[in-house]
Write an enzyme that holds these catalytic residues in place. Sequence first.
Site, PDB file in Angstrom:
ATOM      1  N   GLN A 258       0.838  -1.202   0.000  1.00  0.00           N
ATOM      2  CA  GLN A 258       0.000   0.000   0.000  1.00  0.00           C
ATOM      3  C   GLN A 258       0.872   1.251   0.000  1.00  0.00           C
ATOM      4  O   GLN A 258       0.622   2.223  -0.718  1.00  0.00           O
ATOM      5  CB  GLN A 258      -0.885  -0.011   1.253  1.00  0.00           C
ATOM      6  CG  GLN A 258      -2.271   0.503   1.069  1.00  0.00           C
ATOM      7  CD  GLN A 258      -2.982  -0.105  -0.115  1.00  0.00           C
ATOM      8  OE1 GLN A 258      -3.519   0.632  -0.917  1.00  0.00           O
ATOM      9  NE2 GLN A 258      -2.968  -1.403  -0.299  1.00  0.00           N
ATOM     10  N   HIS A 261       2.465   2.964  -3.230  1.00  0.00           N
ATOM     11  CA  HIS A 261       1.660   3.708  -4.209  1.00  0.00           C
ATOM     12  C   HIS A 261       2.040   5.178  -4.233  1.00  0.00           C
ATOM     13  O   HIS A 261       2.085   5.802  -5.293  1.00  0.00           O
ATOM     14  CB  HIS A 261       0.173   3.616  -3.858  1.00  0.00           C
ATOM     15  CG  HIS A 261      -0.500   2.403  -4.402  1.00  0.00           C
ATOM     16  ND1 HIS A 261      -0.636   2.184  -5.743  1.00  0.00           N
ATOM     17  CD2 HIS A 261      -1.078   1.333  -3.794  1.00  0.00           C
ATOM     18  CE1 HIS A 261      -1.276   1.034  -5.945  1.00  0.00           C
ATOM     19  NE2 HIS A 261      -1.547   0.496  -4.774  1.00  0.00           N
ATOM     20  N   GLU A 326     -10.205   1.861   2.989  1.00  0.00           N
ATOM     21  CA  GLU A 326     -10.403   1.414   1.610  1.00  0.00           C
ATOM     22  C   GLU A 326     -10.211  -0.112   1.527  1.00  0.00           C
ATOM     23  O   GLU A 326     -11.055  -0.814   0.999  1.00  0.00           O
ATOM     24  CB  GLU A 326      -9.379   2.135   0.726  1.00  0.00           C
ATOM     25  CG  GLU A 326      -9.488   1.799  -0.745  1.00  0.00           C
ATOM     26  CD  GLU A 326      -8.307   2.357  -1.539  1.00  0.00           C
ATOM     27  OE1 GLU A 326      -7.283   2.730  -0.929  1.00  0.00           O
ATOM     28  OE2 GLU A 326      -8.403   2.399  -2.785  1.00  0.00           O
ATOM     29  N   HIS A 327      -9.082  -0.594   2.042  1.00  0.00           N
ATOM     30  CA  HIS A 327      -8.772  -2.032   2.023  1.00  0.00           C
ATOM     31  C   HIS A 327      -8.658  -2.551   3.452  1.00  0.00           C
ATOM     32  O   HIS A 327      -8.042  -1.901   4.293  1.00  0.00           O
ATOM     33  CB  HIS A 327      -7.432  -2.297   1.340  1.00  0.00           C
ATOM     34  CG  HIS A 327      -7.345  -1.800  -0.067  1.00  0.00           C
ATOM     35  ND1 HIS A 327      -6.636  -0.667  -0.398  1.00  0.00           N
ATOM     36  CD2 HIS A 327      -7.870  -2.272  -1.215  1.00  0.00           C
ATOM     37  CE1 HIS A 327      -6.730  -0.474  -1.698  1.00  0.00           C
ATOM     38  NE2 HIS A 327      -7.472  -1.424  -2.231  1.00  0.00           N
ATOM     39  N   ASP A 360      -6.008  -6.264  -6.281  1.00  0.00           N
ATOM     40  CA  ASP A 360      -5.658  -5.193  -7.217  1.00  0.00           C
ATOM     41  C   ASP A 360      -5.664  -5.681  -8.661  1.00  0.00           C
ATOM     42  O   ASP A 360      -5.824  -4.895  -9.584  1.00  0.00           O
ATOM     43  CB  ASP A 360      -4.259  -4.643  -6.898  1.00  0.00           C
ATOM     44  CG  ASP A 360      -4.255  -3.803  -5.627  1.00  0.00           C
ATOM     45  OD1 ASP A 360      -5.315  -3.242  -5.294  1.00  0.00           O
ATOM     46  OD2 ASP A 360      -3.203  -3.715  -4.974  1.00  0.00           O
ATOM     47  N   HIS A 419     -51.803  19.819  -8.818  1.00  0.00           N
ATOM     48  CA  HIS A 419     -51.554  18.410  -8.509  1.00  0.00           C
ATOM     49  C   HIS A 419     -52.873  17.732  -8.111  1.00  0.00           C
ATOM     50  O   HIS A 419     -53.241  16.685  -8.642  1.00  0.00           O
ATOM     51  CB  HIS A 419     -50.563  18.276  -7.345  1.00  0.00           C
ATOM     52  CG  HIS A 419     -49.134  18.530  -7.707  1.00  0.00           C
ATOM     53  ND1 HIS A 419     -48.660  19.752  -8.086  1.00  0.00           N
ATOM     54  CD2 HIS A 419     -48.070  17.695  -7.733  1.00  0.00           C
ATOM     55  CE1 HIS A 419     -47.353  19.666  -8.327  1.00  0.00           C
ATOM     56  NE2 HIS A 419     -46.968  18.426  -8.123  1.00  0.00           N
TER      57      HIS A 419
END
Lengths: 433, 433
Positions: A258, A261, A326-327, A360, A419
């Site tokens: 991770q 990145h 996220e993960h 991934d 209406h």
Amino acid sequence: MRRLSTADPGFGATFDALLEEARDTTTRVDAPVAAIIADVRARGDAALIELTERFDRVRLTPETLRVTSAEIDAAVAAVPAPLAEALEVAAGRIEAFHAAQLPSDLRMTDAAGLTLGMRWTPLDAVGLYVPGGKAAYPSSVLMNAIPARAAGVGRIAMCVPTPDGMLAPLVLAAARRAGVDEIYRIGGAQAVAALAWGTATIRPVDRIVGPGNAYVAEAKRQVFGRVGIDSIAGPSEVVVLADGRQNPRHVALDLLAQAEHDEAAQSILITDDAAFADAVAVAVEIALQALPRAAIAGASWRRNGAIVLVRDWDEAAGLVDRLAPEHLQIMTAEPEALFGRIRHAGAAFLGAWCPEAVGDYVAGPNHVLPTGRTSRFASGLSVYDFLKRTTWVAADAAALGRVGPAAVALAEAEGLQAHARSIAIRLDSGQPA
Amino acid sequence: MRRLSTADPGFGATFDALLEEARDTTTRVDAPVAAIIADVRARGDAALIELTERFDRVRLTPETLRVTSAEIDAAVAAVPAPLAEALEVAAGRIEAFHAAQLPSDLRMTDAAGLTLGMRWTPLDAVGLYVPGGKAAYPSSVLMNAIPARAAGVGRIAMCVPTPDGMLAPLVLAAARRAGVDEIYRIGGAQAVAALAWGTATIRPVDRIVGPGNAYVAEAKRQVFGRVGIDSIAGPSEVVVLADGRQNPRHVALDLLAQAEHDEAAQSILITDDAAFADAVAVAVEIALQALPRAAIAGASWRRNGAIVLVRDWDEAAGLVDRLAPEHLQIMTAEPEALFGRIRHAGAAFLGAWCPEAVGDYVAGPNHVLPTGRTSRFASGLSVYDFLKRTTWVAADAAALGRVGPAAVALAEAEGLQAHARSIAIRLDSGQPA
């Protein structure tokens, strides 16, 4: 890297600070992006060609904006066989998972005699932004294009900048495999503007997806409303829950996968074993030395990394829900049971044999996931991003007779007489004509 | 009101102009809204109390910010029985339709031995904004709160301004019926800020929904990312497809029901019968004379209304897809078949006995729908807005052995060595520890 323990007296405040830290330091580029979009709207292809020459040092014409089928053929042929096979494994698995996501239409006739329905239909056209140059991510092409194709989107137009003419064959091969044949060699805010507004060469789309730099993200923000967009991704993050029986070297690589990145990425280990925490901290330092991207991964780990010692897994589950990562990797004796006690995560990876990196590339579920604690309310990319729902109602005179009076009463209470009358006139008439 | 015919030589250009017309003239309020949000973040309840005194002329304390259960009881008791019954009909039908929308989890084990899943979970907490003052819309409370409750959201916090202390009993009764008991008498950007960031009295939520004025819309834009938001609704719109066998007076009221919302609303009739078009135009003028909101409805009809004469229904279907209207009414011999040939609409109402107003109150599907041609890519409010998906993967050593090598090859091609090694080290080890 911070070491925290839930047993520390100051833990609450330290953890709160960790949650509130803004890792995303995107620069504001509102004004230049607005100017680029206005230019593309006004001058179309001519603006695209001029901006591409300025930013990517590539001279294009309206005829060479689009990558030809022959160029894609050549790129596909240039991919080494083992890599082509790996791409096929990934594409096939991603396809199978996203096809399984496809929802069913709804149709029901109720006691009052109304028939109610909900119909799913694909978007007509989708734009896919793919970053270019040094970092080529064919996996990103697969993860964005395959769900669109699985949803039934008729047309996928891809934009990828080619700085100094560079265009990775594997990106084109991934596009071909995913069913994308309409590819333009443009990037940045100008590509987003072209996809949203159209030019003589590029027809507009209905939704734009795919990752990009600050200019691309801002351009997506500015064209939102004209077209749909995906969420703007922040820095990537992982939380690993691991007990003392796991291999510290495996966990260290999971954390660094991770961290490599981006310096703003965040890797957090939560464990109930202090000795294991120490072992992972050591293993990270050793693994870092052998990594080509050690500078980035090391900076991310030192700045944003954390190891949190907990007393038990219930406590860990509570922390994960606050991080809403996220993960989420769960390496404990009963990973699925522990996952069942956690509410918020973009994607989960269960067991010692399921490193996040599998997700991934080849597992099947999407790798485009909510970051920055947004998994509390947001979800990963899926076929749902490329479908929309139309609800519908059918009624005959008898059915209207049963539910109409309640609608008339509510419309009158809201002061909306037209209406009320549009229903009442039918109730009175007894006949439509 | 414009009269168009597809047989006119200039039709293409006129229709294009109709599509590109911006009806939404929201004023920019970025700066004042940013200041209000900063104030609420800094001073919490004190800011809310001060801003509410300034804008709503109501003096509150931290103790009176929240509407008490006794006040809600009193409001419920104050609602006349026929109206209470109408509310119950509406709530029950909206509940039944949204419960039917609930999706199922996914779980599959594939040939490679990986187990893949997708799990739906509700959001923890949702904020509901309800406009206050003169225009009280209990139907909006039902339409926003019931899907959240159906999705399983644990906590719904509602904010409604009470200018000069005014709070419609029917709004409180609708909130009670929908299961909302946490109600704060605040509005504007300050209410959105409180819901997003929390104060001593109001705990923060994960997503904010519900309509509001320009300040509310801008505040939602500014807190987006911190929390989720719904789409910012533009002016309402309807397209009515009607053949010559329909009652022109019914169609006229359907067009005016949309027009009475707002001068920026848009009502369009598409018909294949010129005499019927004339009859509807006359009927609109007659019906207008008897409407309390004639000034608004008349202005909307004159500015934005249109009657389009087509040669056949295929041509009509093509025009509808380009308009991608929020509401679509189909009054032809085979309405469901014609609906099947149309791709883009927020909600459809089929047949002579199904005026759109039925859908605003009691039909069951949601009345919060995509406006401004966004039904090309967006959908109405639903249980999906209050759920999020977590995908998950489980693998054992054998499964990783089958798919891992492809992931390693792709990670290496993307230059992400820690990704590759986190998988390779497990493939090599043969044992997790």
